[in-house]
Design a protein around this motif. Structure first.
Motif, PDB file in Angstrom:
ATOM      1  N   ALA A 293     -13.530 -10.022 -20.848  1.00 57.66           N
ATOM      2  CA  ALA A 293     -12.091 -10.077 -21.111  1.00 57.66           C
ATOM      3  C   ALA A 293     -11.475  -8.684 -21.011  1.00 57.66           C
ATOM      4  O   ALA A 293     -12.077  -7.686 -21.422  1.00 57.66           O
ATOM      5  N   ASP A 294     -10.276  -8.613 -20.430  1.00 54.15           N
ATOM      6  CA  ASP A 294      -9.568  -7.338 -20.355  1.00 54.15           C
ATOM      7  C   ASP A 294      -9.286  -6.815 -21.758  1.00 54.15           C
ATOM      8  O   ASP A 294      -9.141  -7.590 -22.715  1.00 54.15           O
ATOM      9  N   VAL A 295      -9.187  -5.494 -21.881  1.00 60.97           N
ATOM     10  CA  VAL A 295      -8.996  -4.859 -23.185  1.00 60.97           C
ATOM     11  C   VAL A 295      -7.596  -4.257 -23.249  1.00 60.97           C
ATOM     12  O   VAL A 295      -7.224  -3.431 -22.416  1.00 60.97           O
ATOM     13  N   THR A 296      -6.811  -4.681 -24.233  1.00 66.65           N
ATOM     14  CA  THR A 296      -5.479  -4.113 -24.441  1.00 66.65           C
ATOM     15  C   THR A 296      -5.614  -2.792 -25.194  1.00 66.65           C
ATOM     16  O   THR A 296      -6.093  -2.761 -26.328  1.00 66.65           O
ATOM     17  N   LEU A 297      -5.203  -1.716 -24.554  1.00 71.06           N
ATOM     18  CA  LEU A 297      -5.303  -0.387 -25.152  1.00 71.06           C
ATOM     19  C   LEU A 297      -4.071  -0.055 -25.989  1.00 71.06           C
ATOM     20  O   LEU A 297      -4.163   0.704 -26.958  1.00 71.06           O
ATOM     21  N   TYR A 298      -2.935  -0.607 -25.609  1.00 75.24           N
ATOM     22  CA  TYR A 298      -1.698  -0.419 -26.373  1.00 75.24           C
ATOM     23  C   TYR A 298      -0.758  -1.552 -26.024  1.00 75.24           C
ATOM     24  O   TYR A 298      -0.594  -1.900 -24.850  1.00 75.24           O
ATOM     25  N   ASP A 299      -0.118  -2.137 -27.043  1.00 76.72           N
ATOM     26  CA  ASP A 299       0.830  -3.229 -26.824  1.00 76.72           C
ATOM     27  C   ASP A 299       2.062  -2.985 -27.670  1.00 76.72           C
ATOM     28  O   ASP A 299       2.081  -3.269 -28.870  1.00 76.72           O
TER      29      ASP A 299
ATOM     30  N   ILE B 234      14.281  12.146 -24.772  1.00 80.56           N
ATOM     31  CA  ILE B 234      13.851  11.859 -26.141  1.00 80.56           C
ATOM     32  C   ILE B 234      12.374  11.516 -26.090  1.00 80.56           C
ATOM     33  O   ILE B 234      11.941  10.681 -25.280  1.00 80.56           O
ATOM     34  N   THR B 235      11.579  12.143 -26.940  1.00 83.42           N
ATOM     35  CA  THR B 235      10.131  11.907 -26.961  1.00 83.42           C
ATOM     36  C   THR B 235       9.733  11.247 -28.281  1.00 83.42           C
ATOM     37  O   THR B 235      10.220  11.639 -29.343  1.00 83.42           O
ATOM     38  N   PHE B 236       8.858  10.262 -28.218  1.00 82.74           N
ATOM     39  CA  PHE B 236       8.349   9.635 -29.440  1.00 82.74           C
ATOM     40  C   PHE B 236       6.868   9.336 -29.281  1.00 82.74           C
ATOM     41  O   PHE B 236       6.355   9.200 -28.164  1.00 82.74           O
ATOM     42  N   THR B 237       6.196   9.241 -30.421  1.00 80.05           N
ATOM     43  CA  THR B 237       4.748   9.033 -30.439  1.00 80.05           C
ATOM     44  C   THR B 237       4.424   7.708 -31.120  1.00 80.05           C
ATOM     45  O   THR B 237       4.496   7.607 -32.346  1.00 80.05           O
ATOM     46  N   PRO B 238       4.115   6.660 -30.361  1.00 78.82           N
ATOM     47  CA  PRO B 238       3.733   5.381 -30.975  1.00 78.82           C
ATOM     48  C   PRO B 238       2.428   5.527 -31.750  1.00 78.82           C
ATOM     49  O   PRO B 238       1.572   6.331 -31.401  1.00 78.82           O
ATOM     50  N   ARG B 239       2.308   4.742 -32.808  1.00 73.65           N
ATOM     51  CA  ARG B 239       1.045   4.735 -33.549  1.00 73.65           C
ATOM     52  C   ARG B 239       0.144   3.661 -32.964  1.00 73.65           C
ATOM     53  O   ARG B 239       0.518   2.493 -32.894  1.00 73.65           O
ATOM     54  N   LEU B 240      -1.034   4.061 -32.514  1.00 76.75           N
ATOM     55  CA  LEU B 240      -1.981   3.119 -31.914  1.00 76.75           C
ATOM     56  C   LEU B 240      -2.743   2.419 -33.031  1.00 76.75           C
ATOM     57  O   LEU B 240      -3.573   3.022 -33.709  1.00 76.75           O
ATOM     58  N   ASP B 241      -2.454   1.159 -33.216  1.00 76.36           N
ATOM     59  CA  ASP B 241      -3.036   0.398 -34.322  1.00 76.36           C
ATOM     60  C   ASP B 241      -4.026  -0.619 -33.780  1.00 76.36           C
ATOM     61  O   ASP B 241      -3.660  -1.524 -33.062  1.00 76.36           O
ATOM     62  N   ASN B 242      -5.310  -0.449 -34.141  1.00 69.97           N
ATOM     63  CA  ASN B 242      -6.327  -1.386 -33.625  1.00 69.97           C
ATOM     64  C   ASN B 242      -6.838  -2.326 -34.698  1.00 69.97           C
ATOM     65  O   ASN B 242      -7.888  -2.936 -34.544  1.00 69.97           O
TER      66      ASN B 242
ATOM     67  N   LEU C 223     -12.944   2.964 -40.389  1.00 68.17           N
ATOM     68  CA  LEU C 223     -12.179   3.247 -41.586  1.00 68.17           C
ATOM     69  C   LEU C 223     -11.221   4.394 -41.280  1.00 68.17           C
ATOM     70  O   LEU C 223     -11.633   5.419 -40.735  1.00 68.17           O
ATOM     71  N   LYS C 224      -9.949   4.213 -41.609  1.00 66.30           N
ATOM     72  CA  LYS C 224      -8.979   5.256 -41.277  1.00 66.30           C
ATOM     73  C   LYS C 224      -7.900   5.361 -42.343  1.00 66.30           C
ATOM     74  O   LYS C 224      -7.667   4.446 -43.133  1.00 66.30           O
ATOM     75  N   GLN C 225      -7.242   6.527 -42.349  1.00 66.92           N
ATOM     76  CA  GLN C 225      -6.014   6.733 -43.100  1.00 66.92           C
ATOM     77  C   GLN C 225      -4.864   6.817 -42.108  1.00 66.92           C
ATOM     78  O   GLN C 225      -5.056   7.238 -40.968  1.00 66.92           O
ATOM     79  N   ILE C 226      -3.673   6.448 -42.556  1.00 73.20           N
ATOM     80  CA  ILE C 226      -2.477   6.636 -41.742  1.00 73.20           C
ATOM     81  C   ILE C 226      -1.612   7.680 -42.430  1.00 73.20           C
ATOM     82  O   ILE C 226      -1.140   7.470 -43.552  1.00 73.20           O
ATOM     83  N   ILE C 227      -1.457   8.824 -41.794  1.00 65.67           N
ATOM     84  CA  ILE C 227      -0.692   9.930 -42.366  1.00 65.67           C
ATOM     85  C   ILE C 227       0.343  10.377 -41.348  1.00 65.67           C
ATOM     86  O   ILE C 227       0.003  10.680 -40.201  1.00 65.67           O
ATOM     87  N   ALA C 228       1.612  10.407 -41.774  1.00 67.19           N
ATOM     88  CA  ALA C 228       2.705  10.808 -40.888  1.00 67.19           C
ATOM     89  C   ALA C 228       2.675  10.018 -39.581  1.00 67.19           C
ATOM     90  O   ALA C 228       2.835  10.569 -38.501  1.00 67.19           O
ATOM     91  N   ASN C 229       2.410   8.699 -39.715  1.00 68.30           N
ATOM     92  CA  ASN C 229       2.411   7.775 -38.568  1.00 68.30           C
ATOM     93  C   ASN C 229       1.297   8.060 -37.568  1.00 68.30           C
ATOM     94  O   ASN C 229       1.366   7.670 -36.411  1.00 68.30           O
ATOM     95  N   LYS C 230       0.231   8.743 -38.018  1.00 68.55           N
ATOM     96  CA  LYS C 230      -0.917   9.010 -37.166  1.00 68.55           C
ATOM     97  C   LYS C 230      -2.182   8.446 -37.813  1.00 68.55           C
ATOM     98  O   LYS C 230      -2.310   8.425 -39.029  1.00 68.55           O
ATOM     99  N   ASP C 231      -3.109   7.994 -36.965  1.00 71.79           N
ATOM    100  CA  ASP C 231      -4.366   7.417 -37.444  1.00 71.79           C
ATOM    101  C   ASP C 231      -5.434   8.497 -37.549  1.00 71.79           C
ATOM    102  O   ASP C 231      -5.781   9.124 -36.547  1.00 71.79           O
ATOM    103  N   TYR C 232      -5.958   8.684 -38.748  1.00 71.73           N
ATOM    104  CA  TYR C 232      -7.063   9.618 -38.989  1.00 71.73           C
ATOM    105  C   TYR C 232      -8.294   8.798 -39.330  1.00 71.73           C
ATOM    106  O   TYR C 232      -8.388   8.197 -40.400  1.00 71.73           O
ATOM    107  N   TYR C 233      -9.244   8.741 -38.389  1.00 73.34           N
ATOM    108  CA  TYR C 233     -10.457   7.949 -38.574  1.00 73.34           C
ATOM    109  C   TYR C 233     -11.527   8.755 -39.312  1.00 73.34           C
ATOM    110  O   TYR C 233     -11.585   9.990 -39.205  1.00 73.34           O
ATOM    111  N   LEU C 234     -12.387   8.022 -40.030  1.00 75.13           N
ATOM    112  CA  LEU C 234     -13.552   8.652 -40.637  1.00 75.13           C
ATOM    113  C   LEU C 234     -14.627   8.769 -39.569  1.00 75.13           C
ATOM    114  O   LEU C 234     -15.210   7.779 -39.143  1.00 75.13           O
ATOM    115  N   PHE C 235     -14.860   9.986 -39.094  1.00 75.13           N
ATOM    116  CA  PHE C 235     -15.904  10.259 -38.106  1.00 75.13           C
ATOM    117  C   PHE C 235     -17.133  10.786 -38.846  1.00 75.13           C
ATOM    118  O   PHE C 235     -17.335  11.997 -38.956  1.00 75.13           O
TER     119      PHE C 235
END
Length: 391
Positions: free
Chosen positions: A176-182, A218-226, A352-364
């Motif tokens: 199946a194709d993988v949606t990277l961002y929707d 105008i520039t904006f940064t979408p939050r990639l939510d998986n 496992l991640k935190q969302i801070i300032a609309n950015k995803d910080y994963y536990l690596f």
């Protein structure tokens, strides 16, 4: 003669039975059975992207001035609006993660979706990078007359409405194709989680490009939510787990992150949790503390925190479990990992991640960080956290 015939038939029958028995034995003998294993082996890492940025630019119109007849109630026709859409440009840039090479991604399809009362979805680009950790920049503008989109059928169309984008990794046949961002999936997303990614363009916005002197961007940064649709729900709520990670994707060393930690649910969907630890020495909820002062290196600053330090990132330097009522527990989002189906003897593999300032910080493994900070497969794979219920 009858006795001889009966004897012969008896011998033949016995011989047939013996032959059948021998055949069955050799076809079911344990020594001849193929060796099987309960270990499914490593599965291909699915592709992901990070650091997605979308820039929207309105450019001055280059056509001859539009002539408007006197007393016209609606001076701009639908055809005019479609023509003016060429003055709009969206530029999407992002960085690939791991998994493109391993899973055999064939190409990246970038779709432009314009929503009004109906939805128009157009394939606009298929040339983005399919290499691990490659960087891509895709430009999407209104089409000129007689020009078609990447689907080779769609001609010029209006950009008026809510503009969304979808990025899809095209996989080999049978996968199946993988949606990277929707972007469309964010239409009803809560404001505190980033809100909708749709960018609204009106007739007036396009008409304004006629008298525009310089481009406006105008520039904006979408939050990639998986985590969409990946809730564990009640299956892990209020249970205690030991957490581990592996230093490498293949034949890596197993390392402990923390032990005997309870997952305390923080929403009805089973996505958000607090982490609570109970023990004779360390107990309480996982919290962030700011102890890194200017001029003080991290090693010196974290003395005394060896047993509780998990990691650091841009906003909070060190994490620890404590019962200090003056600080609040951090909220983490937990989803099932789709990058590995080999649990290596554990109960589950999670991210496992935190969302801070609309950015995803994963536990690596032992620290929280952005996806874009990782540049090789092994570091990227460390966000697969293996959990086993505590005994």
């Amino acid at each position: 003669m009858k006795t001889s015939s009966g004897l012969l038939l008896g011998v033949l029958f016995t011989l047939v039975v013996v032959i059948i028995a021998v055949v069955i034995y050799f076809n079911t003998s344990p020594e001849e059975q193929p060796q099987t294993s309960n270990d499914p082996g490593p599965s291909p890492t699915l592709p992901t992207i990070s650091d997605l940025i979308i820039a929207q630019t309105f450019s001055p119109d280059g056509n001859e001035p539009y002539t408007i007849e006197p007393y016209t109630i609606e001076p701009y026709t639908a055809s005019d609006i479609i023509d003016l859409s060429k003055n709009v440009n969206f530029t999407l840039t992002w960085k690939n993660g791991s998994g493109f090479k391993e899973s055999g991604v064939l190409q990246i399809n970038v779709y432009h979706i314009v929503e009004t009362t109906a939805q128009k979805k157009v394939l606009r680009n298929t040339s983005a990078s399919t290499s691990n950790f490659g960087e891509s920049s895709v430009s999407i503008s209104g089409l000129n007359k007689d020009e078609t989109a990447a689907d080779e059928t769609t001609g010029p169309y209006s950009f008026v409405g809510n503009n969304f984008f979808k990025i899809v990794a095209v996989m080999p046949t049978g996968t199946a194709d993988v949606t990277l961002y929707d972007g469309v999936s964010t239409k009803t997303r809560a404001t505190n989680l980033g809100g909708s990614d749709g960018k609204r363009i009106t007739d007036d916005d396009l008409v304004a490009t006629i008298g525009m002197a310089t481009p406006e961007t105008i520039t904006f940064t979408p939050r990639l939510d998986n985590t969409e649709g990946q809730s564990f729900g009640k299956s892990i709520s209020n249970k205690r787990y030991d957490f581990f990670y592996y230093t490498k994707q293949s034949n890596g060393e197993k390392k402990s992150v923390f032990e005997n930690v309870r997952l305390v649910p923080n929403d009805k969907d089973g996505i958000k949790f607090k982490l609570e630890k109970s023990g004779p020495i360390i107990s309480g909820f996982l919290k962030g503390i700011n102890i890194l002062q200017p001029g003080l290196d991290l090693e010196t600053a974290t003395l005394g925190y060896e047993l509780t330090q998990i990691g650091k990132q841009d906003y909070i330097n060190v994490f620890e479990f404590n019962n200090d009522s003056s600080s609040s527990p951090i909220i983490v989002h937990i989803s099932e990992s789709k990058e590995s189906n080999n649990k290596k003897g554990h109960d589950k593999v999670i991210m496992l991640k935190q969302i801070i300032a609309n950015k995803d910080y994963y536990l690596f493994g032992d620290h929280f960080d952005l996806l874009g900070s990782k540049n090789n497969e092994d570091d990227f794979f460390k966000r697969n956290i293996y959990i086993k219920e505590s005994t």
